[in-house]
Write a protein that holds these residues in place. Structure first.
Motif, PDB file in Angstrom:
ATOM      1  N   TRP A  84       0.876  -1.176   0.000  1.00  0.00           N
ATOM      2  CA  TRP A  84       0.000   0.000   0.000  1.00  0.00           C
ATOM      3  C   TRP A  84       0.909   1.221   0.000  1.00  0.00           C
ATOM      4  O   TRP A  84       1.599   1.471   0.983  1.00  0.00           O
ATOM      5  N   ARG A  85       0.951   1.928  -1.115  1.00  0.00           N
ATOM      6  CA  ARG A  85       1.861   3.057  -1.241  1.00  0.00           C
ATOM      7  C   ARG A  85       1.083   4.290  -1.675  1.00  0.00           C
ATOM      8  O   ARG A  85       0.330   4.240  -2.656  1.00  0.00           O
ATOM      9  N   ASN A  86       1.283   5.370  -0.941  1.00  0.00           N
ATOM     10  CA  ASN A  86       0.567   6.617  -1.230  1.00  0.00           C
ATOM     11  C   ASN A  86      -0.943   6.373  -1.353  1.00  0.00           C
ATOM     12  O   ASN A  86      -1.626   6.864  -2.245  1.00  0.00           O
ATOM     13  N   SER A  87      -1.437   5.550  -0.422  1.00  0.00           N
ATOM     14  CA  SER A  87      -2.869   5.253  -0.276  1.00  0.00           C
ATOM     15  C   SER A  87      -3.462   4.494  -1.454  1.00  0.00           C
ATOM     16  O   SER A  87      -4.659   4.583  -1.726  1.00  0.00           O
ATOM     17  N   LYS A  88      -2.634   3.705  -2.131  1.00  0.00           N
ATOM     18  CA  LYS A  88      -3.119   2.834  -3.208  1.00  0.00           C
ATOM     19  C   LYS A  88      -2.449   1.478  -3.113  1.00  0.00           C
ATOM     20  O   LYS A  88      -1.277   1.373  -2.741  1.00  0.00           O
ATOM     21  N   HIS A  89      -3.196   0.435  -3.470  1.00  0.00           N
ATOM     22  CA  HIS A  89      -2.627  -0.911  -3.432  1.00  0.00           C
ATOM     23  C   HIS A  89      -1.666  -1.101  -4.599  1.00  0.00           C
ATOM     24  O   HIS A  89      -1.946  -0.695  -5.727  1.00  0.00           O
ATOM     25  N   THR A  90      -0.532  -1.714  -4.316  1.00  0.00           N
ATOM     26  CA  THR A  90       0.481  -1.926  -5.353  1.00  0.00           C
ATOM     27  C   THR A  90       0.247  -3.202  -6.159  1.00  0.00           C
ATOM     28  O   THR A  90       0.871  -3.399  -7.194  1.00  0.00           O
ATOM     29  N   GLY A  91      -0.607  -4.076  -5.667  1.00  0.00           N
ATOM     30  CA  GLY A  91      -0.800  -5.376  -6.291  1.00  0.00           C
ATOM     31  C   GLY A  91       0.151  -6.445  -5.795  1.00  0.00           C
ATOM     32  O   GLY A  91       0.021  -7.628  -6.144  1.00  0.00           O
ATOM     33  N   ALA A  92       1.113  -6.067  -4.958  1.00  0.00           N
ATOM     34  CA  ALA A  92       2.104  -7.033  -4.452  1.00  0.00           C
ATOM     35  C   ALA A  92       1.449  -8.012  -3.483  1.00  0.00           C
ATOM     36  O   ALA A  92       0.531  -7.660  -2.733  1.00  0.00           O
ATOM     37  N   THR A  93       1.956  -9.246  -3.501  1.00  0.00           N
ATOM     38  CA  THR A  93       1.418 -10.289  -2.616  1.00  0.00           C
ATOM     39  C   THR A  93       2.563 -11.018  -1.902  1.00  0.00           C
ATOM     40  O   THR A  93       2.807 -12.201  -2.140  1.00  0.00           O
ATOM     41  N   PRO A  94       3.262 -10.323  -0.994  1.00  0.00           N
ATOM     42  CA  PRO A  94       4.401 -10.925  -0.300  1.00  0.00           C
ATOM     43  C   PRO A  94       4.051 -11.645   0.995  1.00  0.00           C
ATOM     44  O   PRO A  94       4.940 -12.052   1.745  1.00  0.00           O
ATOM     45  N   GLY A  95       2.753 -11.799   1.275  1.00  0.00           N
ATOM     46  CA  GLY A  95       2.347 -12.398   2.542  1.00  0.00           C
ATOM     47  C   GLY A  95       2.762 -13.852   2.656  1.00  0.00           C
ATOM     48  O   GLY A  95       2.904 -14.572   1.660  1.00  0.00           O
ATOM     49  N   ARG A  96       2.940 -14.297   3.882  1.00  0.00           N
ATOM     50  CA  ARG A  96       3.383 -15.659   4.170  1.00  0.00           C
ATOM     51  C   ARG A  96       2.504 -16.287   5.237  1.00  0.00           C
ATOM     52  O   ARG A  96       1.827 -15.590   5.992  1.00  0.00           O
ATOM     53  N   ALA A  97       2.567 -17.598   5.311  1.00  0.00           N
ATOM     54  CA  ALA A  97       1.934 -18.294   6.428  1.00  0.00           C
ATOM     55  C   ALA A  97       2.727 -18.013   7.693  1.00  0.00           C
ATOM     56  O   ALA A  97       3.963 -17.951   7.669  1.00  0.00           O
ATOM     57  N   VAL A  98       2.004 -17.826   8.807  1.00  0.00           N
ATOM     58  CA  VAL A  98       2.636 -17.672  10.110  1.00  0.00           C
ATOM     59  C   VAL A  98       2.167 -18.816  11.001  1.00  0.00           C
ATOM     60  O   VAL A  98       1.049 -19.322  10.853  1.00  0.00           O
ATOM     61  N   TYR A  99       3.027 -19.210  11.928  1.00  0.00           N
ATOM     62  CA  TYR A  99       2.842 -20.459  12.653  1.00  0.00           C
ATOM     63  C   TYR A  99       2.862 -20.250  14.164  1.00  0.00           C
ATOM     64  O   TYR A  99       3.573 -19.389  14.674  1.00  0.00           O
ATOM     65  N   GLY A 100       2.095 -21.072  14.868  1.00  0.00           N
ATOM     66  CA  GLY A 100       2.013 -21.003  16.312  1.00  0.00           C
ATOM     67  C   GLY A 100       3.201 -21.624  17.006  1.00  0.00           C
ATOM     68  O   GLY A 100       4.068 -22.245  16.376  1.00  0.00           O
ATOM     69  N   PRO A 101       3.262 -21.484  18.338  1.00  0.00           N
ATOM     70  CA  PRO A 101       4.435 -21.913  19.100  1.00  0.00           C
ATOM     71  C   PRO A 101       4.637 -23.422  19.156  1.00  0.00           C
ATOM     72  O   PRO A 101       5.713 -23.888  19.520  1.00  0.00           O
ATOM     73  N   GLY A 102       3.623 -24.220  18.785  1.00  0.00           N
ATOM     74  CA  GLY A 102       3.782 -25.670  18.788  1.00  0.00           C
ATOM     75  C   GLY A 102       4.232 -26.236  17.453  1.00  0.00           C
ATOM     76  O   GLY A 102       4.386 -27.462  17.320  1.00  0.00           O
ATOM     77  N   TRP A 103       4.447 -25.359  16.479  1.00  0.00           N
ATOM     78  CA  TRP A 103       4.834 -25.782  15.128  1.00  0.00           C
ATOM     79  C   TRP A 103       6.128 -26.587  15.165  1.00  0.00           C
ATOM     80  O   TRP A 103       7.085 -26.220  15.855  1.00  0.00           O
ATOM     81  N   ASP A 104       6.165 -27.677  14.391  1.00  0.00           N
ATOM     82  CA  ASP A 104       7.349 -28.531  14.384  1.00  0.00           C
ATOM     83  C   ASP A 104       8.425 -28.061  13.416  1.00  0.00           C
ATOM     84  O   ASP A 104       9.464 -28.716  13.265  1.00  0.00           O
ATOM     85  N   GLY A 105       8.187 -26.935  12.743  1.00  0.00           N
ATOM     86  CA  GLY A 105       9.197 -26.360  11.851  1.00  0.00           C
ATOM     87  C   GLY A 105       9.123 -26.837  10.417  1.00  0.00           C
ATOM     88  O   GLY A 105       9.895 -26.365   9.566  1.00  0.00           O
ATOM     89  N   THR A 106       8.198 -27.719  10.113  1.00  0.00           N
ATOM     90  CA  THR A 106       8.073 -28.253   8.751  1.00  0.00           C
ATOM     91  C   THR A 106       6.984 -27.510   7.995  1.00  0.00           C
ATOM     92  O   THR A 106       5.824 -27.502   8.421  1.00  0.00           O
ATOM     93  N   ARG A 107       7.357 -26.912   6.885  1.00  0.00           N
ATOM     94  CA  ARG A 107       6.374 -26.254   6.023  1.00  0.00           C
ATOM     95  C   ARG A 107       5.743 -27.301   5.117  1.00  0.00           C
ATOM     96  O   ARG A 107       6.432 -27.924   4.320  1.00  0.00           O
ATOM     97  N   ARG A 108       4.457 -27.498   5.269  1.00  0.00           N
ATOM     98  CA  ARG A 108       3.766 -28.490   4.456  1.00  0.00           C
ATOM     99  C   ARG A 108       3.595 -27.977   3.022  1.00  0.00           C
ATOM    100  O   ARG A 108       3.773 -26.792   2.747  1.00  0.00           O
ATOM    101  N   VAL A 109       3.213 -28.880   2.145  1.00  0.00           N
ATOM    102  CA  VAL A 109       3.016 -28.547   0.746  1.00  0.00           C
ATOM    103  C   VAL A 109       1.530 -28.557   0.448  1.00  0.00           C
ATOM    104  O   VAL A 109       0.809 -29.477   0.847  1.00  0.00           O
ATOM    105  N   ALA A 110       1.060 -27.520  -0.257  1.00  0.00           N
ATOM    106  CA  ALA A 110      -0.354 -27.453  -0.592  1.00  0.00           C
ATOM    107  C   ALA A 110      -0.728 -28.589  -1.531  1.00  0.00           C
ATOM    108  O   ALA A 110       0.079 -29.002  -2.371  1.00  0.00           O
ATOM    109  N   PRO A 111      -1.944 -29.126  -1.402  1.00  0.00           N
ATOM    110  CA  PRO A 111      -2.367 -30.206  -2.293  1.00  0.00           C
ATOM    111  C   PRO A 111      -2.272 -29.794  -3.759  1.00  0.00           C
ATOM    112  O   PRO A 111      -2.612 -28.669  -4.127  1.00  0.00           O
ATOM    113  N   GLY A 112      -1.777 -30.694  -4.571  1.00  0.00           N
ATOM    114  CA  GLY A 112      -1.682 -30.436  -5.997  1.00  0.00           C
ATOM    115  C   GLY A 112      -0.498 -29.607  -6.412  1.00  0.00           C
ATOM    116  O   GLY A 112      -0.346 -29.254  -7.580  1.00  0.00           O
ATOM    117  N   ARG A 113       0.379 -29.256  -5.450  1.00  0.00           N
ATOM    118  CA  ARG A 113       1.555 -28.448  -5.760  1.00  0.00           C
ATOM    119  C   ARG A 113       2.801 -29.323  -5.793  1.00  0.00           C
ATOM    120  O   ARG A 113       2.888 -30.335  -5.171  1.00  0.00           O
TER     121      ARG A 113
END
Length: 582
Positions: free
Chosen positions: A553-582
């Motif tokens: 969001w720059r100068n009050s407009k969306h840039t179209g960027a999608t840099p978001g990531r999954a965030v994990y709780g404190p019990g997470w075992d550290g393994t990033r799973r793979v989405a189905p079909g990927r």
């Protein structure tokens, strides 16, 4: 001057000189090769401490340097941003998001949230799409296109790592915010029992415990219940304690839409506190409120109950949105047993059952909790009409609709639910402004929208204005205009205090080493614009938003960027799973 003081001062000065000469003193800011430098900012760091002026240097997705104002003015950077005395704060964390479809298969930009400064959305209330089996699939069966799209995805999140696969799928979809989730308690129960009423058998409880442990290792933040909505409302206190015990070793939190926010509020709070105590986990109460004018006097004892629990050493907190009106399904007016086994419409159409249903929807003496017993029909604004002859009722109050249909409000409610196949929502104007302020001012309250992110250019359905204004309203109305708390306290309630609940140690603070989720806003102009009549209006005053170091969001407009990531709780075992079909 005492001789000992002089000797101590000289010794300290000599030590400082020797450390500097040896290169041990803290070095000057490393002003080379930043990806982003923000200068001249009024830094509110998320701790609640008073603001200060400074510069922020970002490399990659992390904050590399926080320095005095002007220290990075000459630094080499791919991009420089002059904050010009605006506030620079951590990105806001929405602990109660409903951007289910947006973050999984629809518009991952979530413009209505990003425009307020939200950089992380936490899902999970009641029913999560993972882990799934055929029982869970049935929880998502519906008649509109988004239901069909969701069900298509839900049915892929199978197996012990279904929850982690869902988190991976959101990240891979392309999202402008970070996303994580609690595990829905309705999903846990549904996985084992479907939509059935009744107590869980020992074998079903074992299944529930296994589902909880697997989801916690996949990154869930804990368990989230919503105990007014069937079939989740069929869970007993003892069942919820057992599932809480299963997550306790993995550091989960029990977060809950309690069984009543109306006349039975205090008893419902007692249940939540007991679940946390006996289950050995912290407790968070969703959208803390006393709803229904006859119950407004319960706000003070509700506040006292949390203060008392905390004073006794139990970790109890709450979330709130910044409005005196709530929102949920119109069918919440119908007693829970009517919904059992997915047969809501069938039972509502059964003439033999109608007298009992009517009585329990209106008579407090029955002891049956219905979400519409404590307000007048004029308190409910109805939305979501698809039937052509009923579209004229969009946004009207229930009493007006009932009069137009020549029915009382109970028969009108039942007719609307049947006619629209349980797709109608309602906004309930049931809270007092004074109570909202009193409850929100407590230091253990954090902010959550209880809403999804919408795009005002493409969304036409009537929604609660909290979708567009929750966070900006806290900053503008409650901190600046009404001075309910300081701006620093407002930011803390939306950043680090929330991150602490979630166990996120590298988000929610402006500090070196944290992820670069950063908001730049004007404290003089930030405010919500959405109203209940015209909700599709973006908030103003947030100029720039960065997620993991990338501008969304720059100068009050969306840039179209999608840099978001999954965030994990404190019990997470550290393994990033793979989405189905990927």
């Amino acid at each position: 001057m005492p001789q000992r003081f002089v000797q101590t001062t000289l010794a300290r000065a000599a030590t400082a000189f020797l450390l500097t000469a040896a290169g041990c003193a803290k070095p000057a800011p490393d002003a080379s090769a930043y990806d982003l430098v923000i200068t001249n900012g009024r830094i509110i760091d998320g701790t609640g401490n008073p603001y200060y002026y400074g510069d922020v240097g970002v490399r990659g997705d992390r904050i590399a340097t926080i320095a005095p104002r002007g220290a990075l003015a000459s630094a080499t950077a791919k991009e420089k941003v002059d904050a010009g005395g605006l506030v620079v704060s951590p990105g806001f964390i929405d602990i109660q998001s409903h951007s289910w479809g947006s973050l999984l298969f629809a518009d991952g930009r979530v413009i209505g949230k990003v425009s307020q400064g939200v950089t992380t959305e936490i899902l999970g209330e009641a029913t999560t799409p993972a882990p799934s089996n055929t029982n869970v699939d049935s929880l998502f069966a519906g008649g509109d296109p988004e239901d069909a799209l969701m069900l298509t995805r839900v049915s892929t999140f199978r197996g012990e790592h279904g929850f982690g696969q869902w988190l991976a799928a959101m990240e891979q979809h392309g999202i402008s915010v970070n996303a994580g989730s609690y595990l829905g308690a309705t999903t846990v129960r549904g996985y084992a029992m479907g939509r059935a009423e009744g107590a869980a058998s020992p074998a079903q409880l074992d299944t529930m415990r296994s589902v909880v442990r697997n989801a916690m290792r996949d990154g869930a933040f804990g368990i989230s219940s919503a105990l007014i909505y069937p079939p989740g409302s069929y869970a007993s206190t003892e069942e919820l304690i057992e599932t809480a015990k299963a997550m306790a070793p993995l550091h989960g939190t029990y977060i809950t839409h309690i069984r009543s926010e109306e006349g039975a509020l205090l008893g419902a709070m007692d249940e939540a506190i007991r679940i946390g105590k006996d289950g050995g986990v912290p407790v968070v109460i969703y959208h803390f409120k006393a709803s229904g004018q006859r119950n407004w006097s319960l706000a003070a004892p509700a506040i006292a109950k949390v203060d008392s629990a905390r004073g006794a050493g139990q970790d109890v907190k709450a979330t709130m949105y910044s409005y005196p009106a709530s929102g949920n399904s119109l069918s919440a007016c119908v007693p829970g047993w009517v919904h059992a086994d997915g047969k809501l419409i069938e039972r509502l159409q059964d003439a033999a059952l109608r007298p009992r249903i009517r009585r329990e929807m209106t008579d407090l003496a029955t002891g049956v909790i219905s979400y519409c017993q404590d307000n007048q029909p004029s308190a409910y604004q109805i939305a979501g009409f698809k039937t052509p002859e009923w579209k004229q009722f969009e946004g009207k109050r229930l009493n007006e609709i009932a009069a137009a249909l020549k029915m009382d409000w109970v028969d009108a409610t039942i007719a609307l639910i049947i006619g629209e196949q349980n797709k109608l929502g309602k906004v309930t104007f049931g809270m007092s402004d004074a109570n909202v302020s009193a409850m929100m001012s407590r230091p253990w309250v954090v902010i959550g929208s209880d809403a999804g992110g919408s795009d005002p250019d493409t969304t036409t359905a009537l929604v609660h204005p909290r979708s567009y204004g929750t966070f900006a309203r806290v900053l503008g109305k409650y901190a600046r205009d009404e001075r309910l708390f300081t701006l620093e306290e407002a930011v803390r309630k939306m950043t680090w205090s929330t991150a602490q609940i979630l166990g996120l140690r590298d988000r929610g603070l402006l500090k070196e080493g944290s992820f670069a989720d950063i908001v730049i806003f004007d404290p003089a102009t930030v405010i919500d614009k959405a109203t209940f009549e015209k909700p599709h209006q973006l908030s103003v005053g947030v100029r720039d938003v960065f997620v993991n170091g990338t501008g969304v969001w720059r100068n009050s407009k969306h840039t179209g960027a999608t840099p978001g990531r999954a965030v994990y709780g404190p019990g997470w075992d550290g393994t990033r799973r793979v989405a189905p079909g990927r």
